[in-house]
Design an enzyme around this catalytic site. Sequence first.
Site, short mmCIF file in Angstrom:
data_model
loop_
_atom_site.label_atom_id
_atom_site.label_comp_id
_atom_site.label_asym_id
_atom_site.label_seq_id
_atom_site.Cartn_x
_atom_site.Cartn_y
_atom_site.Cartn_z
N GLU A 1 -3.24 7.65 -4.07
CA GLU A 1 -3.16 6.39 -3.33
C GLU A 1 -3.07 5.20 -4.27
O GLU A 1 -3.75 5.18 -5.31
CB GLU A 1 -4.41 6.26 -2.43
N TYR B 1 0.85 -1.19 0.00
CA TYR B 1 0.00 0.00 0.00
C TYR B 1 0.89 1.24 0.00
O TYR B 1 1.90 1.27 0.72
CB TYR B 1 -0.88 0.01 1.25
#
Length: 387
Positions: free
Chosen positions: A189, A101
Amino acid sequence: MDLLEYQGKQLFARHGLRVSQGKPVTNVQDAVTAAAEVGYPVVVKAQVLIGGRGKAGGVKLAADESELREHAANILGMDIKGHTVRTVWIEHASDIASEYYASVLLDRSAKKPLVMFSVEGGVDIEEVAEKTPEKLIRHHVDPLAGLTRADALRIASEGGADRDVVEGVADALIALYEVWMQEDATLAEINPLIVTPEREVKALDSKVSLDGNALYRHPENQSLSDSENEDPLERRAKEEGVQYVKLDGDIGILGNGAGLVMSTLDVVSQAGGAPANFLDAGGGSNAETIRQAVDLILANEAVRAVLVNIFAGITRCDEVALGLIGAFEQIKPSVPFVVRLDGTNDAEGRRLLQEAALPNVHAATTMSEAAEMVVALAAGQSVGAPA
Ligand code: GDP
Ligand code: MN
């Protein structure tokens, strides 16, 4: 301004992040053509401005044309948490060894950009942050220095990236920071940032929000905003230069100044109502702005009552009253209005409204009184004598 996954990936690619080749399509036939071009196996991905598409059945692997047809037909038109899928993105499927992530956003309290990285990707990152916060690396960036290579390498290795991909992850973090900074994004993101069996580091998903107020600096990004996924009323408001956000309730809100409108939303919610929109007519709004705003609010068919809450400084309440009178002449609203005028020329404004004797318009003196009245009216109750 939120971007669809594939639009975000196109931005990523411009800044050197690795992504898979793909095509956005809107029907099954084009999906077949696109899949043949990118090569099987492919992944069919719903393009909607909401996360958790995978869990909702909006992300499917297809090994051949018959599987592709089945998935494309299923996903196109699918409803994902209230968002209808009009576009699917077809990309060549990746083999996955690990799912990481990475994100960059502005930490307002620290007044600095914040880079986050975790090797626990692919899942809900809020859950990682809550249950195993030590697995989410948070690094504040000095905005003048930017994200240095040394910083990026340290984030990757402290975060636990496999040794042989620390360099690759650092490259990805630097590119992501560049996307965030140079494109005036508020959020960039990647979840998951994958490592392939060939040890390539690649963005498999994207979530990018651009700062709408900085869009004038990026003419090449302008077209991203008028996607068919934007709410038609919000698009119209943007064209008219009105600050309007559509909400789920049935009480139309018109105020001046973002702070006042936000507290109006709160007070209406507290009184048990559900606002249908945020609308800031702005400081110094004249009769024409008010007429336009009323028109916009009533274009939302869910609206059952409207609250006009004006606290006038530069704005003059008599102008607002004239705008409302003009709006009523043109539009002839079929729903009740509650009007609270306070501040510059409020007595004159109230007098004008009273003289005009607009049908089904009720005067209120305080914000909480106004909220209670409009909530009752939206529920079909009566609230005493009209203004
Ligand atoms: P989200 O559910 O909206 O976050 O959509 P994602 O793009 O993140 O996809 C959800 C999940 O689908 C990912 O975490 C992967 O596990 C899986 N997935 C997506 N693309 C591929 C792919 O190319 N290959 C494989 N094997 N899995 C994929
Ligand atoms: Mn994802």
